[in-house]
Design an enzyme around this catalytic site. Structure first.
Site, mmCIF file in Angstrom:
data_model
loop_
_atom_site.group_PDB
_atom_site.id
_atom_site.type_symbol
_atom_site.label_atom_id
_atom_site.label_comp_id
_atom_site.label_asym_id
_atom_site.label_seq_id
_atom_site.Cartn_x
_atom_site.Cartn_y
_atom_site.Cartn_z
ATOM 1 N N ILE A 25 -26.479 33.717 103.701
ATOM 2 C CA ILE A 25 -25.013 34.061 104.165
ATOM 3 C C ILE A 25 -24.857 35.221 104.609
ATOM 4 O O ILE A 25 -24.273 35.511 105.719
ATOM 5 C CB ILE A 25 -24.229 33.522 103.057
ATOM 6 C CG1 ILE A 25 -24.512 32.210 102.595
ATOM 7 C CG2 ILE A 25 -22.622 33.951 103.339
ATOM 8 C CD1 ILE A 25 -23.628 31.734 101.507
ATOM 9 N N SER A 148 -18.198 31.317 94.995
ATOM 10 C CA SER A 148 -18.828 30.030 94.633
ATOM 11 C C SER A 148 -17.971 28.979 94.193
ATOM 12 O O SER A 148 -17.226 29.155 93.529
ATOM 13 C CB SER A 148 -20.275 30.381 94.030
ATOM 14 O OG SER A 148 -20.842 29.253 93.620
ATOM 15 N N TYR A 161 -24.337 33.008 85.736
ATOM 16 C CA TYR A 161 -24.081 32.861 87.371
ATOM 17 C C TYR A 161 -22.442 32.419 87.325
ATOM 18 O O TYR A 161 -21.568 33.067 88.239
ATOM 19 C CB TYR A 161 -24.664 31.870 87.966
ATOM 20 C CG TYR A 161 -24.421 31.564 89.407
ATOM 21 C CD1 TYR A 161 -24.967 32.802 90.287
ATOM 22 C CD2 TYR A 161 -23.850 30.810 90.232
ATOM 23 C CE1 TYR A 161 -24.656 32.929 91.732
ATOM 24 C CE2 TYR A 161 -23.458 31.011 91.334
ATOM 25 C CZ TYR A 161 -23.820 31.742 92.298
ATOM 26 O OH TYR A 161 -23.669 31.884 93.438
#
Length: 249
Positions: A25, A148, A161
């Site tokens: 990204i 995210s 995460y």
């Protein structure tokens, strides 16, 4: 009505730092913004990937300057090296894209040192670079944080995460309230599944998922960044959630 090309020209000649700008990204964002005429500094851990990305920029039609700095953003030294490069190469900063991140699974896996490294890279580096950026944004600016979908979905077996991406979500909202009075914007972009190195499937499988609209390409997120950056100053894009059409979450 202001024509669309005036919005797009707002990126031209801007001084932009993209962390994690050598792969996935971040690389797509850096290339797209450079193509639009921005002066881009990319940060990465691996010099060959930095060199390859800069070579790709040099092959574009853009005449804008591009720079790279090798730094590990998990530590204070890497942050200082990056901000020193901002001062020396860009002479200031208009836009920060916080993107560098690593994937990880459950807190039941790994060691304290593993979690510390991930938290430093995925969360603390966002805080530190934002601090450095704000002090350099004398006439307003824009911070774009790449988060995210995990911050909302909170899938099992991804607790470490998820912790970092949930932290980015909260940090972005609070930071926006702090710096808006200074003329600085904060945008949070939260992608779903994207074809990057973080996705461990074989390349052919990822291509099939993209074809089936179950996975995004990195350029899809780069377009979302451009959308946030090219708004008039009166308009803040606070949060953008970009999901593959058939990733039902």
């Amino acid at each position: 009505m202001q024509p669309i090309y005036d919005y797009l020209s707002s990126v031209k000649d801007k001084r932009i730092l993209v962390s994690g700008g050598t792969t996935g990204i971040g690389r797509a964002i850096a290339l797209m913004l450079h193509d639009m005429g921005a002066k881009v500094l990319i940060v990465g851990r691996n010099q060959p990937q930095i060199d390859e990305t800069l070579e790709e920029m040099d092959r574009s039609s853009s005449e804008a300057a591009c720079y790279g700095v090798q730094a590990d953003l998990s530590g204070k030294e890497g942050i200082q090296t990056t901000l020193q490069a901002v001062d020396e190469q860009l002479g200031g900063l208009d836009i920060l894209v916080n993107n560098a991140a690593l994937g990880y699974g459950s807190v039941m896996e790994g060691t304290y040192e593993d979690w510390q490294y991930l938290l430093n890279t995925n969360l603390l580096a966002y805080l530190a670079l934002s601090n450095g950026a704000i002090t350099r944004m004398k006439d307003g600016g824009h911070i774009v944080n790449i988060g995210s979908m995990s911050a909302d979905v909170r899938e099992a077996n991804s607790s470490v995460y998820v912790a970092t991406k949930s932290g980015i979500q909260g940090f972005s909202e609070a930071l926006r309230k702090e710096v808006n009075p200074k003329g600085i914007k904060v945008s949070l972009i939260e992608p779903g599944a994207v074809d990057t190195d973080m996705q461990e499937q074989p390349d052919e499988e990822k291509k099939e998922q993209i074809k089936n609209e179950e996975m995004l390409e990195a350029n899809d997120i780069a377009m979302a960044v451009v959308f946030c950056l090219c708004q008039p100053h009166r308009a803040d894009i606070v949060n953008v959630k970009v999901r593959p059409h058939l990733q039902i979450i």
